[in-house]
Write an enzyme that holds these catalytic residues in place. Structure first.
Site, mmCIF file in Angstrom:
data_model
loop_
_atom_site.group_PDB
_atom_site.id
_atom_site.type_symbol
_atom_site.label_atom_id
_atom_site.label_comp_id
_atom_site.label_asym_id
_atom_site.label_seq_id
_atom_site.Cartn_x
_atom_site.Cartn_y
_atom_site.Cartn_z
ATOM 1 N N ILE A 1 -29.983 -29.144 -0.783
ATOM 2 C CA ILE A 1 -29.190 -27.653 -1.722
ATOM 3 C C ILE A 1 -28.324 -27.237 -0.310
ATOM 4 O O ILE A 1 -27.376 -26.861 -0.487
ATOM 5 C CB ILE A 1 -30.325 -26.911 -2.405
ATOM 6 C CG1 ILE A 1 -30.713 -27.335 -3.340
ATOM 7 C CG2 ILE A 1 -29.251 -25.459 -2.263
ATOM 8 C CD1 ILE A 1 -30.197 -27.890 -4.319
ATOM 9 N N CYS B 1 -36.669 -25.894 6.964
ATOM 10 C CA CYS B 1 -35.541 -26.890 6.039
ATOM 11 C C CYS B 1 -35.565 -27.379 6.699
ATOM 12 O O CYS B 1 -34.172 -28.186 7.807
ATOM 13 C CB CYS B 1 -34.389 -25.436 5.431
ATOM 14 S SG CYS B 1 -33.580 -25.903 4.282
ATOM 15 N N LYS C 1 -43.259 -20.620 7.637
ATOM 16 C CA LYS C 1 -43.347 -21.735 6.136
ATOM 17 C C LYS C 1 -43.107 -23.003 7.614
ATOM 18 O O LYS C 1 -42.016 -23.553 7.934
ATOM 19 C CB LYS C 1 -42.534 -21.829 5.932
ATOM 20 C CG LYS C 1 -42.133 -22.222 4.484
ATOM 21 C CD LYS C 1 -41.796 -22.562 3.382
ATOM 22 C CE LYS C 1 -41.635 -23.862 2.338
ATOM 23 N NZ LYS C 1 -40.995 -23.709 1.341
HETATM 24 C C1 LIG Z 1 -34.638 -27.576 -4.942
HETATM 25 C C2 LIG Z 1 -35.331 -27.199 -3.698
HETATM 26 C C3 LIG Z 1 -34.918 -26.092 -3.590
HETATM 27 C C4 LIG Z 1 -35.599 -25.500 -2.364
HETATM 28 N N1 LIG Z 1 -35.363 -24.615 -1.571
HETATM 29 C C5 LIG Z 1 -35.948 -23.754 -0.467
HETATM 30 C C6 LIG Z 1 -36.161 -23.674 0.114
HETATM 31 O O1 LIG Z 1 -34.251 -22.378 -0.111
HETATM 32 N N2 LIG Z 1 -36.431 -22.398 0.727
HETATM 33 C C7 LIG Z 1 -38.238 -23.051 1.563
HETATM 34 O O2 LIG Z 1 -38.790 -22.423 2.440
HETATM 35 N N3 LIG Z 1 -38.689 -24.146 0.798
HETATM 36 C C8 LIG Z 1 -37.662 -24.927 -0.433
HETATM 37 N N4 LIG Z 1 -37.975 -25.426 -1.264
HETATM 38 C C9 LIG Z 1 -39.155 -26.140 -1.010
HETATM 39 C C10 LIG Z 1 -40.066 -25.759 -1.584
HETATM 40 O O3 LIG Z 1 -40.418 -24.125 -1.747
HETATM 41 C C11 LIG Z 1 -41.684 -26.687 -1.370
HETATM 42 O O4 LIG Z 1 -42.425 -26.350 -0.367
HETATM 43 C C12 LIG Z 1 -41.572 -27.834 -1.879
HETATM 44 O O5 LIG Z 1 -40.734 -28.216 -3.182
HETATM 45 C C13 LIG Z 1 -42.585 -28.690 -2.011
HETATM 46 O O6 LIG Z 1 -43.309 -28.180 -2.778
HETATM 47 P P1 LIG Z 1 -43.614 -29.220 -3.968
HETATM 48 O O7 LIG Z 1 -43.663 -30.354 -4.075
HETATM 49 O O8 LIG Z 1 -44.471 -28.542 -5.067
HETATM 50 O O9 LIG Z 1 -42.046 -29.469 -4.467
HETATM 51 C C14 LIG Z 1 -36.497 -25.867 -1.673
HETATM 52 C C15 LIG Z 1 -37.293 -26.911 -2.874
HETATM 53 C C16 LIG Z 1 -36.284 -27.680 -3.814
HETATM 54 C C17 LIG Z 1 -37.344 -29.171 -4.825
#
Ligand SMILES: Cc1cc2nc3c(=O)[nH]c(=O)nc-3n(C[C@H](O)[C@H](O)[C@H](O)COP(=O)(O)O)c2cc1C
Length: 296
Positions: A70, A128, A161
């Site tokens: 993104i 990120c 994070k």
């Molecule tokens: C579409 C998308 C956008 C994300 N945007 C952010 C963000 O803006 N900031 C952030 O710290 N993590 C972001 N993440 C990471 C998630 O917060 C999370 O840490 C990561 O997806 C792992 O968890 P999951 O396996 O349950 O998805 C994003 C993840 C996805 C899939």
């Protein structure tokens, strides 16, 4: 009562250990009911100025997860002014996530967020995979400086994070010594996806962050290792698709968990996880406190 689900992340008290991860809900109105059932929500990461994000396509789906690039599309800190009344409506704890592209922007961002007077704490996005600037985990000296200043400038709970790509243990030591309230383990894993038919990359940005069930065992390893080495509260983030995953992370030592990409497919997941956890505690006749870190 065994099934009460209250937990704490440093100074932050949560009604239950289910948190919505950053990037999953923007600042939209449609999620109020779901969010009110959760212990907390971490909002989409904000940068000082608005960001348009990365070129499309930004998402690629796999059987065991998804890749996203993104690129932190967000309205900037001043751009959330019209969301204040919505954010105030939420009953769960409200955590702002932010990332600064330059070192000296951190304090301006923090000041602006403090002035909104609506957030219960902050998650600093140091990890990120989808931006060129702002991956501060790479340089421990700069990271220490930034986090030290942030800690001196707010009394509110601070969460860092992190990424496992570099300096993870060293960074956790720094964060612990600076009296941060918690760490979130982990952000998405840097990855690429190939479109073999059209002989090109699947993402416009080539690289993206991999999330979903495939990363769960990798994140679980770090939750366990860090819990053994450091006395710092851990929020687990990676691959939660059911209540089982939540319980696993708690047994390994996480005090709370974040639901990320699975929320897109199943907005009922937070309440399913809460019910599963309640049931599990009743059947095992254990309290939430007793299961956290039970696996030695
Ligand atoms: C579409 C998308 C956008 C994300 N945007 C952010 C963000 O803006 N900031 C952030 O710290 N993590 C972001 N993440 C990471 C998630 O917060 C999370 O840490 C990561 O997806 C792992 O968890 P999951 O396996 O349950 O998805 C994003 C993840 C996805 C899939």
């Amino acid at each position: 009562m065994l099934s009460h689900l209250q937990t704490s992340i440093g100074k932050l008290k949560l009604e239950n250990p289910i948190i919505i991860a950053s990037g999953v809900c923007g600042f939209g109105e449609e999620n109020v009911e779901v969010l009110n059932q959760c212990g907390a929500v971490v909002f989409k990461t904000l940068t000082l100025n608005p960001k348009k994000g990365n070129p499309t396509p930004r998402v690629a789906e796999f059987p065991y997860g998804m890749l996203n690039s993104i690129g932190l599309e967000n309205p900037g800190i001043d751009g959330i002014k019209d969301k204040i009344s919505y954010i105030k409506k939420l009953k769960c704890k409200k955590i702002a996530s932010f990332l600064a592209e330059k070192e000296d922007e951190f304090f301006l961002i923090l000041e602006k967020l403090e002035n909104y007077k609506i957030f219960d704490g902050y998650e600093i996005n140091l990890s990120c995979p989808n931006v060129e600037k702002g991956r501060w985990f790479y340089d421990t000296k700069i990271l220490k400086n930034i986090l030290k200043n942030l800690r001196q400038n707010t009394k509110k709970p601070l969460i860092a994070k992190l990424s496992s790509e570099k300096n993870l243990l060293e960074n956790v030591r720094i964060i612990k010594n600076l009296n941060f309230d918690a760490i979130t383990l982990l952000n998405t894993y840097t990855a690429i996806a190939v479109d073999y038919k059209n002989i090109k990359f699947k993402l416009g940005n080539i690289y993206g962050g991999y999330s979903g069930p495939a990363i769960k065992p990798l994140v679980q390893r770090w939750v366990y290792d860090i819990r053994k080495k450091f006395d710092i509260d851990i929020i687990a983030s990676g691959g939660i698709i059911s209540g089982v995953d939540v319980v696993e992370y708690l047994l390994l030592g996480a005090k709370a968990v974040q639901i990320g990409s699975a929320y897109f497919r199943n907005p009922n997941l937070p309440s399913e996880c809460i019910n599963f956890l309640k049931n599990y505690l009743e059947v095992k006749k254990l309290s939430l406190k007793q299961i956290i870190g039970l696996l030695k």
